[in-house]
Design a protein around this motif. Structure first.
Motif, PDB file in Angstrom:
ATOM      1  N   CYS A 163       0.860  -1.172   0.000  1.00 42.60           N
ATOM      2  CA  CYS A 163       0.000   0.000   0.000  1.00 42.60           C
ATOM      3  C   CYS A 163       0.898   1.223   0.000  1.00 42.60           C
ATOM      4  O   CYS A 163       1.751   1.372   0.873  1.00 42.60           O
ATOM      5  CB  CYS A 163      -0.891  -0.015   1.233  1.00 42.60           C
ATOM      6  SG  CYS A 163      -1.824   1.504   1.446  1.00 42.60           S
ATOM      7  N   GLN A 212       0.165   4.148   0.670  1.00 46.55           N
ATOM      8  CA  GLN A 212      -0.181   5.091   1.733  1.00 46.55           C
ATOM      9  C   GLN A 212       0.417   4.669   3.072  1.00 46.55           C
ATOM     10  O   GLN A 212       1.096   5.438   3.728  1.00 46.55           O
ATOM     11  CB  GLN A 212      -1.706   5.212   1.872  1.00 46.55           C
ATOM     12  CG  GLN A 212      -2.407   5.620   0.591  1.00 46.55           C
ATOM     13  CD  GLN A 212      -1.850   6.910   0.006  1.00 46.55           C
ATOM     14  OE1 GLN A 212      -1.645   7.877   0.721  1.00 46.55           O
ATOM     15  NE2 GLN A 212      -1.579   6.904  -1.298  1.00 46.55           N
ATOM     16  N   CYS A 213       0.151   3.417   3.480  1.00 46.99           N
ATOM     17  CA  CYS A 213       0.575   3.032   4.827  1.00 46.99           C
ATOM     18  C   CYS A 213       1.727   2.041   4.803  1.00 46.99           C
ATOM     19  O   CYS A 213       2.272   1.699   5.840  1.00 46.99           O
ATOM     20  CB  CYS A 213      -0.598   2.444   5.606  1.00 46.99           C
ATOM     21  SG  CYS A 213      -1.136   0.859   4.973  1.00 46.99           S
TER      22      CYS A 213
HETATM   23 ZN   LIG Z   1      -2.714   1.132   3.404  1.00 48.00          ZN
END
Ligand SMILES: [Zn+2]
Ligand SMILES: [Zn+2]
Length: 532
Positions: free
Chosen positions: A106, A108-109
């Motif tokens: 991911c 984002q994270c």
């Molecule tokens: Zn994520």
């Protein structure tokens, strides 16, 4: 514009990055959405979070090949620089920066999964198996209903298996525990409060005085928490070296569905990979015929279709083979141990058809066992197919259709045991039919047949199974006459075993013989058992 995000939301002055990028030969950076020549790297507030991306390339994409290879090189450079991340910004339009990752993670994270490999989808492999149940789909636990053999008995009477008077060490512990919590060993188990039951089963929070004095005057002083019957049994089960003890303790184990994987046996990552919104466990738990139609109806386009083409062909072929040998009703996740001999044999047969081997001799022992007439025909077609590929097929079989279809028949007999052991007839079907010695021939030609009594006994008593819904049974109610010969029939997988072996049998042995009920019986009630 191709960029490598080297710093994402991190506090600091990041002077090291400036040095690194300079030595790598980069000339521009984008810092917090502003593009700078690298030489004009601004002073950054070290207490604020910053985003820094190295600008790897700016290029116009056309359909010619030159720029395509330049683009892929630039992306490679960016991926190397920022551990598998690349940002793309389309300069002509007002657009967001697109972030891509080559790491199955991911962006984002940072949550990531490993590269997808076939072994991730096998519960026999640690890379695919559910971590909680090790890929078994069930969890074994020490069952309180089995540990407490009779809940109307008292502990003094031996309500807890293995914790009776004869076992002094454990019985002493129970006595001390009873003293501490002030309960009585002459009370039936079921009359204890839930709190006392829980302490006995799962252990105590209080330290209990287990000290013991001997007649000789010596004394052992011991004070510790009570371990609890279930944790104790569990520990002994794991620690013992004795096969005997392990087997004895195993009798008190029960299976429950693994709650982590829902019985699918696969770990979370594997369960969350989807083909058109369907994860693998929702395919393997379908009947083979349904799984086949899933793959026949799957719609993929472009690159996906190209990638999947060969795999889909293989899968569809194999599922078709399984259908051809009459196994359409099985699910792919059926445990091998639960298959009948005929089923296991037919699965091996199906895998052979796919191998396309030539010049092989197949020996099969009653492959038609358990098959309905309809599926039997398909099985025989499969055997013909194997033959036409150039193989030899030898089948031991009672099935009339198989005998009639064979190119060569060998009839051994005429009777059983010492009355047998001779070759009565062999040759083509027509040769066999002419044989005087062959019992088989006599029945095949209709010369001999089984005489059924003309008048059947009229039953007046019935067993009634009311509203049965095990497996695929559609809430059926049936009456089975007592005192006559009843046959339950239907194509394979239609629900015969569900009705009889999984409903009538366990329920009646529970009601009549007090046998253990290991699972829920899916029917409203069974009437008429009093006639048995
Ligand atoms: Zn994520
Ligand atoms: Zn599991």
């Amino acid at each position: 514009m191709v960029m490598a995000p080297v710093i994402r939301g991190k506090k600091g002055e990041h002077l090291g990055i400036y040095e690194d990028l300079k030595s790598e030969g980069f000339v521009r950076v984008k810092i917090n959405d502003v593009v700078y020549p690298l030489d004009e790297f601004p002073g950054l507030n070290k207490n604020q979070k910053h985003d820094i991306s190295a600008i790897v390339d700016r290029l116009k994409l056309q359909k010619d090949d030159d720029n395509r290879s330049r683009l892929s090189e630039s992306i490679d450079t960016a991926l190397n620089l920022s551990d598998g991340l690349v940002q793309i910004e389309v300069l002509d339009e007002e657009s967001e920066v697109l972030l891509f990752s080559s790491n199955f993670s991911c962006s984002q994270c940072g949550y990531s999964v490993t590269e997808l490999e076939p072994r991730m989808f096998s519960f026999n492999n640690p890379f695919g198996a559910c971590e909680k149940c090790d890929g078994l789909g069930v969890i074994q636990y020490f069952d309180q209903n089995k540990l407490i053999s009779d809940n109307s008995a008292t502990i003094n009477e031996g309500a807890i298996k293995g914790w009776n008077r004869r076992n002094r060490f454990y019985f002493h512990q129970l006595k001390c525990l009873a003293k501490h919590y002030d309960f009585d060993l002459d009370t039936p188990w079921k009359s204890y409060s839930e709190e006392i039951q829980n302490i006995l089963l799962w252990g105590s929070k209080d330290k209990i005085n287990f000290s013991k004095s001997f007649r000789s005057g010596s004394k052992i002083v011991r004070q510790h928490r009570f371990e609890g019957i279930i944790p104790n049994t569990d520990r002994r089960f794991k620690e013992t070296d004795s096969e005997f003890i392990r087997n004895e303790l195993a009798k008190m184990l029960s299976d429950s569905h693994c709650d982590a994987c829902g019985g699918s046996r696969l770990k979370k990552e594997s369960r969350n990979i989807f083909i058109n919104e369907t994860p693998i466990q929702n395919i393997t738990n379908q009947k083979i015929s349904d799984a086949l139609s899933f793959f026949q109806n799957i719609k993929l386009e472009g690159a996906k279709a190209t990638i999947a083409e060969k795999i889909l062909k293989e899968i569809k072929e194999r599922l078709t083979f399984l259908e051809d040998v009459g196994l359409n009703y099985l699910t792919l996740d059926r445990g091998a141990g639960t298959l009948s001999g005929g089923e296991a044999q037919r699965i091996r047969l199906a895998s052979q058809i796919g191998s396309g081997l030539v010049g092989v001799t197949y020996v099969l022992d009653e492959p038609s066992i358990g098959l309905h007439q309809r599926d039997n025909e398909r099985l025989i077609k499969t055997l013909y197919h194997l033959k036409s590929l150039g193989n030899t097929v030898i089948v031991v079989e009672h099935d009339e259709e198989a005998i009639r279809c064979a190119d060569h028949i060998i009839d051994i007999g005429p009777g059983a045991g010492k009355h047998g052991g001779e070759i009565c007839a062999q040759g083509k079907l027509t040769d066999i039919l002419k044989s005087k010695e062959s019992m088989t021939a006599a029945y095949l030609s209709g010369e001999r047949k089984i005489d059924f009594p003309k008048t059947a006994k009229k039953p007046d008593k019935f067993i009634e199974i009311v509203d049965a819904y095990e497996n695929n049974l559609q809430h059926v109610t049936v009456r089975i006459p007592i005192g006559v010969f009843t046959c339950i029939t239907g194509v394979s997988g239609s629900g015969k075993s569900s009705l009889i072996n999984q409903t009538l049998m366990p329920m009646s042995s529970f009601l009549l013989n007090k046998a253990n009920l290991n699972k829920e019986i899916k029917c409203k009630q069974i009437q008429g058992l009093e006639h048995l």
